[in-house]
Design an enzyme around this catalytic site. Structure first.
Site, PDB file in Angstrom:
ATOM      1  N   ILE A  14     -53.956 -58.658  93.927  1.00 30.04           N
ATOM      2  CA  ILE A  14     -53.023 -59.714  94.321  1.00 30.04           C
ATOM      3  C   ILE A  14     -51.638 -59.080  94.417  1.00 30.04           C
ATOM      4  CG2 ILE A  14     -52.036 -61.954  93.760  1.00 30.04           C
ATOM      5  CD1 ILE A  14     -54.557 -62.603  92.205  1.00 30.04           C
ATOM      6  N   HIS A  15     -51.218 -58.773  95.631  1.00 26.07           N
ATOM      7  CA  HIS A  15     -49.895 -58.202  95.878  1.00 26.07           C
ATOM      8  C   HIS A  15     -48.988 -59.308  96.416  1.00 26.07           C
ATOM      9  CE1 HIS A  15     -51.075 -57.974 100.156  1.00 26.07           C
ATOM     10  NE2 HIS A  15     -52.239 -57.549  99.677  1.00 26.07           N
ATOM     11  N   ALA A  16     -47.845 -58.965  96.965  1.00 24.18           N
ATOM     12  CA  ALA A  16     -46.821 -59.960  97.334  1.00 24.18           C
ATOM     13  C   ALA A  16     -47.321 -61.027  98.309  1.00 24.18           C
ATOM     14  CB  ALA A  16     -45.597 -59.262  97.904  1.00 24.18           C
TER      15      ALA A  16
END
Length: 88
Positions: A14-16
């Protein structure tokens, strides 16, 4: 209260971009929604909270939903983690 477990299918975790999408999704519901990874639990109302967990592909997380529209929120979380997250 509804509790669901998911394995993060996206290799990048889960990145930006998915964190922003998740916060937008959570804001549509009145229920309190939190994410638990290991011994840490955060509210899903802030992208910074989500990014601070450093969730990677293959990690096991739990989503905790409590409130008047928890069934609808749980359904939306299923769609997000099983269908949308791997494509973001």
């Amino acid at each position: 209260m509804i509790s669901k477990e998911y394995t993060i299918l996206a290799p990048e975790g889960i990145h930006a971009r998915p964190a922003t999408a998740l916060v937008r999704l959570v804001k549509k519901f009145k229920s309190g929604i939190s994410l638990k990874k290991g011994d840490k639990t955060i509210q899903l109302n802030s992208m910074l909270n989500i990014l601070a967990l450093s969730t990677k592909g293959g990690d096991l997380i739990s989503i905790l939903i409590d409130g008047e529209d928890e069934a609808e929120a749980a359904s939306a979380m299923d769609i997000f983690f099983n269908e949308h997250l791997p494509n973001l």
